[in-house]
Design an enzyme around this catalytic site. Structure first.
Site, PDB file in Angstrom:
ATOM      1  N   ASP A 276      -8.998   4.349  -2.302  1.00 48.38           N
ATOM      2  CA  ASP A 276      -9.787   4.779  -1.296  1.00 48.38           C
ATOM      3  C   ASP A 276     -11.136   5.220  -1.627  1.00 48.38           C
ATOM      4  OD1 ASP A 276      -7.813   3.652   0.474  1.00 48.38           O
ATOM      5  OD2 ASP A 276      -6.942   5.851   0.880  1.00 48.38           O
TER       6      ASP A 276
ATOM      7  N   ASP B 150       1.109  -1.159  -0.033  1.00 53.21           N
ATOM      8  CA  ASP B 150       0.002  -0.083  -0.039  1.00 53.21           C
ATOM      9  C   ASP B 150       0.751   1.171  -0.062  1.00 53.21           C
ATOM     10  OD1 ASP B 150      -2.264   1.487   0.074  1.00 53.21           O
ATOM     11  OD2 ASP B 150      -2.480   1.212   2.452  1.00 53.21           O
TER      12      ASP B 150
ATOM     13  N   GLU C 200       2.866   5.195  -3.848  1.00 56.41           N
ATOM     14  CA  GLU C 200       2.685   6.106  -5.205  1.00 56.41           C
ATOM     15  C   GLU C 200       4.149   6.782  -5.438  1.00 56.41           C
ATOM     16  OE1 GLU C 200      -0.067   5.889  -2.893  1.00 56.41           O
ATOM     17  OE2 GLU C 200      -0.902   4.416  -4.168  1.00 56.41           O
TER      18      GLU C 200
HETATM   19  C1  GLC Z   1      -4.518   3.224   2.785  1.00 56.36           C
HETATM   20  C2  GLC Z   1      -5.170   2.283   1.855  1.00 56.36           C
HETATM   21  C3  GLC Z   1      -6.392   1.375   2.678  1.00 56.36           C
HETATM   22  C4  GLC Z   1      -5.793   1.159   4.050  1.00 56.36           C
HETATM   23  C5  GLC Z   1      -4.978   2.386   4.721  1.00 56.36           C
HETATM   24  C6  GLC Z   1      -4.391   2.009   6.236  1.00 56.36           C
HETATM   25  O1  GLC Z   1      -5.475   4.349   2.880  1.00 56.36           O
HETATM   26  O2  GLC Z   1      -5.627   2.524   0.635  1.00 56.36           O
HETATM   27  O3  GLC Z   1      -6.931   0.799   1.910  1.00 56.36           O
HETATM   28  O4  GLC Z   1      -6.536   0.327   4.766  1.00 56.36           O
HETATM   29  O5  GLC Z   1      -4.215   3.075   4.067  1.00 56.36           O
HETATM   30  O6  GLC Z   1      -3.237   0.964   5.736  1.00 56.36           O
END
Ligand code: GLC
Length: 878
Positions: free
Chosen positions: A524, A441, A444
């Protein structure tokens, strides 16, 4: 002239940055410098350069190289249907290297035949003609019969950035009135990109909305579609690139970049599926994911303790909601530090993983790329990262820090092979404990405390990658590939740790080719009806961009869904490639049981159906992993000529999508509205999935344009229009249809993919044209399938007014079938009187279901193949 100015001024601009940073005292020398700098800045900003004459031509074995002073253009044929076009404003062509294109494809070549006349130079392959205008350098690509497919609209323009001297470019192509554009991967908005403009810059787009752009991934590839025919263009440039489909100029589309190589590929169809396959040939496919990843996956930010995870797992099992995976989000870690486990919340982690395995749950763990900047705290990822020089640095040589979940963090230099290897090794302990997958995650990469929400653009990265010259570069060039290289490090690391296991990696950011390292999701989103609607075109677009293993946060990430919304989302999601329920911290519970028994029962029935359909879904996925044709398909991909004027049917068909070649899913295009909507069928023979009854009349449509489809009030429309039916939205029923001619394999219900189904395989025959199906199975987790340990059977059927014959091929591969018998279900059958013969021998165990007009017959599984013929017995008197 321009080039000289650029190099000269580029040096000044660089020096100016150093002076600014080092606090250069104002002196005579500095004053002179500043004057020069201003002159350069103004000069460059005003300068744009175009190349527009053929000065000299070099015929190549596989293409042509043209000197167009001061630059050069090269076009080569990698295959008869695939060209690479590369250009430079100097005499030196861009580096022949790529993060996206497979090395073997990059160097592939076919011989071409040179052509020239008074106006143009060029060449042709067996399938394409390429002409370059001697006066303008404009490129025209035509098919073998001379029909123009793509044409430059104006000369390519180079322009230097006034701040840093990077040399950007823009390419314009003619945009015919009736051409439509699909792709660019991770984008919101309508599936057809015509009329829009888009940016490729990987962005943490929390709570993105319908018009948000850019999002998390950069996939600079699109398909042009006109009159039923397609081509693709892939701009292989990792810098910030932009695409414009008629916004700037009504009759041009264009693409360009702020810097980096002007290299793009032209992929000829003419079938859209052929373009998809060519793109896969260039950039690879997603290797077959583990079977469990097609099951239902439950997640939230965060199931904080092992007790909570246990409760969720037990609740799913107790309520008989089939499921395969539970995700642990950042709170399982100590202080949000990747590659740690908080022992107060998960005191016996490896025992806990085993407990979950016994309950037939796979654990997927988030493991972000940012490494806490934690000196002298025994945090191994930081210590080894520092020792190995694995973190990106500022221009002055200090390590770049940014704030993310763990607080101050450092960021791996993923464009170095040694860094990826190091990072891949960090998974060792968790992976060896039995964790099944990792979730990359924030890659980017996301940084909280900066206005640009990412690493500063002048931060340095090292490029150390076969094909590329080893060099130091900046985030301007590599920002868009941090995600793909992060996922690659994870995938390769997992593979190195368990040589015969299929890695499961879920990544948020990526670049073209990132599909090779696993799955992705749309990030998200929000718990709203419009986000449910948006997810279909987003997932279709990701599929067109190579990411066939894609899903969204079912129920929405930000906010809490109404109970009806969660139900509707779990229905549509059951037919998406990946099926994961996930939500943000502090939102309401969002598991399938929330909201009472009635809602839960509806949701469970769709999750059940997903599990019954797994043999079909997995067979489609296996084919996608070989061909690159995605699981979730827009209608134009299968039915490019569905409309009389051959415009893409998706423009008229709401939010309909296909799963593989045979299933048509028709959710309401406006899910929060209650009035009836039209379902449009792309061909003449379709059956209702739930009842097995035929919903179209089987007469080939003869429509003209579909812009104003008459909506029938129940019965299908026949001749004179594409067939449609009118649907009254009903929370309990997601309309799903099956192509007449499909043969679908289904299995008895299981509670997780770890269970062997008990009972016969079901083979549903929906008589119609091009009658066929296939079934692929394997052990679901290892790579043994690559060595022949799989099961494959193909089915065909022939249909006449009074007879249906099913041919089952012999089995290929050595993986054993779990079933001993096949229950053949023949739909569209209108009589109880029949004679059924298996390999010539009469069988009489059939059962006729008059309500569903289906005939059920049991036959043994036979690896040698078999022929089942069923004829109507007209004398039965019924
Ligand atoms: C980011 C991710 C989300 C995750 C969060 C905490 O916002 O896109 O899916 O739950 O981080 O890790």
């Amino acid at each position: 002239m321009f080039h000289v100015l650029r190099i000269f001024c580029g040096n000044y601009l660089r020096k100016a940055r150093v002076m600014y940073r080092t606090g250069y005292a104002i002196s005579r020398k500095a004053c002179a410098f500043i004057v020069m700098l201003l002159a350069c800045t103004v000069g460059i900003a005003a300068q744009a350069v175009t190349l527009h004459a053929v000065n000299q031509t070099h015929v190549l074995n596989s293409g042509i190289e043209i000197q167009s002073n001061p630059g050069v253009l090269q076009i080569v044929a990698l295959r008869d249907d695939l060209l690479r076009i590369t250009m430079s404003a100097t005499s030196k062509l861009p580096e022949d290297a790529s993060w996206a294109v497979l090395p073997a494809s990059r160097i592939a070549r076919v011989s071409v035949t040179p052509d020239q006349d008074a106006l143009s130079v060029g060449f042709h392959t067996a399938l394409l003609q390429v002409r370059i205008n001697r006066q303008t350098l404009g490129i025209t690509i035509s098919d073998a019969s001379g029909h123009v497919i793509s044409q430059d609209a104006r000369p390519v323009e180079y322009r230097a950035d006034d701040k840093n001297g990077d040399l950007g470019f823009r390419v314009w192509k003619v945009m015919p009135d009736d051409e439509h554009y699909f792709g660019l991967g991770d984008k919101t908005g309508p599936l057809d990109r015509r009329g829009g403009s888009y940016v490729m810059w990987n962005t943490d787009a929390y709570r993105f909305q319908e018009g948000t752009d850019p999002l998390y991934k950069s996939i600079p590839f699109f398909i042009g579609f006109r009159e039923g025919k397609s081509y693709g263009i892939f701009l292989d440039n990792t810098w910030r690139t932009t695409f414009d489909f008629g916004k700037e100029y009504r009759d041009n589309y264009s693409f360009g970049s702020e810097g980096g190589p002007l290299t793009y590929y032209f992929l000829y169809g003419p079938q859209p599926k052929a373009v998809e396959m060519s793109y896969a040939w260039l950039t690879g496919t997603t290797p077959l994911p583990p079977l469990w990843s097609f099951g239902f996956q439950q997640s939230r930010y965060s199931y904080e303790t092992e007790q909570r995870v246990r409760e969720v797992a037990d609740h799913l099992r107790a309520d008989r909601i089939p499921s395969d995976a539970i995700y642990l989000d950042i709170d399982y870690q100590q202080k949000n530090r990747p590659f740690t486990v908080d022992n107060t919340k998960f005191p016996y982690f490896s025992a806990f993983v085993q407990e979950m395995e016994k309950k037939q749950f796979h654990l997927v763990l988030v493991a972000d790329l940012h490494i806490a900047d934690a000196p002298n705290q025994g945090y191994a990822p930081f210590n080894t990262g520092i020792a190995g020089q694995h973190f990106v640095k500022n221009q002055d040589g200090t390590i770049y820090h940014g704030i993310v979940w763990p607080g101050l963090s450092d960021f791996p230099d993923f464009t170095q092979q040694k860094t990826r290897k190091w990072f891949g090794g960090l998974y060792q302990s968790l992976y060896m404990d039995g964790v099944s997958g990792f979730w990359d995650d924030m890659n980017e990469p996301s940084v909280f405390d900066t206005p640009i929400k990412t690493i500063a653009l002048d931060v340095q990265d090292h490029i150390d990658e076969p094909g590329f010259t080893q060099r130091v570069t900046t985030q301007r060039e590599v920002h868009n590939i941090v995600g793909i290289e992060n996922a690659r490090a994870t995938f390769d690391g997992m593979l190195a740790l368990k040589l015969n296991q299929r890695p499961f990696v879920l990544t948020r950011a990526s670049y073209a080719g990132g599909q090779r390292y696993g799955a992705t999701w749309t990030g998200d989103n929000s718990s709203s009806w419009s986000h449910l609607r948006m997810s279909t075109p987003m997932l279709e677009s990701l599929g067109l961009g190579g990411f066939y293993m894609a899903g969204d946060d079912i129920g929405g990430f930000a906010g809490s869904p109404s109970m009806d919304l969660l139900t509707a989302w779990l229905e549509v999601g059951a037919f998406n490639p990946m099926y994961r329920d996930h939500t943000e911290k502090y939102t309401n519970d969002q598991e399938p049981w929330v909201g009472g028994h009635i809602q839960e029962a509806i949701r469970r029935s769709y999750i059940n159906e997903r599990y019954r359909l797994l043999p079909y879904l997995y067979s489609v996925a296996e084919k996608a992993s070989r061909t690159g044709v995605p699981i979730m398909r827009p209608l134009f991909l299968e039915f490019p000529e569905a409309t009389a004027d051959k415009h893409p049917l998706d423009l008229d068909a709401g939010n309909e999508f296909l799963v593989g070649p045979d299933l048509l899913i028709a959710p309401t295009p406006y899910p929060d509205e209650l009035q009836p909507y039209a379902v449009t069928f792309p061909s003449s023979d379709w059956y209702d999935y739930w009842t097995g009854t035929r919903v179209t009349d089987g007469v080939p449509p003869k429509s003209t344009s579909l812009r104003s489809v008459p909506v029938s009030t129940g019965a299908p429309m026949g001749i004179g229009a594409l067939q449609t039916i009118s649907i009254h939205p009903n929370l309990q029923v997601l309309p799903v249809y099956v192509r007449g001619g499909a043969i679908l394999p289904l299995q008895p219900l299981i509670q997780s993919t770890a269970q062997k189904p008990n009972g016969p395989l079901e083979l549903r025959i929906y008589p119609g044209p091009d009658c066929k199906g296939t079934l692929y199975q394997d052990d679901g987790t290892t790579l043994n399938y690559q060595h022949g340990v799989y099961f494959r059977e193909d089915f065909t059927c022939s249909v006449s007014a009074s007879r249906v014959q099913l041919n089952i091929s012999s089995v290929s591969g050595s993986y054993p079938a779990w079933w001993k018998q096949i229950e053949v279900v023949l739909y569209g059958w209108n009589t109880a009187g029949y004679v059924a013969k298996l390999n010539g021998q009469i069988i009489s165990n059939g059962r006729y279901d008059a309500v569903h007009r289906s005939l059920h017959l049991l036959i043994p599984q036979n690896a040698a193949g078999e022929v089942l013929s069923i004829a109507k017995q007209l004398s039965s008197g019924r």
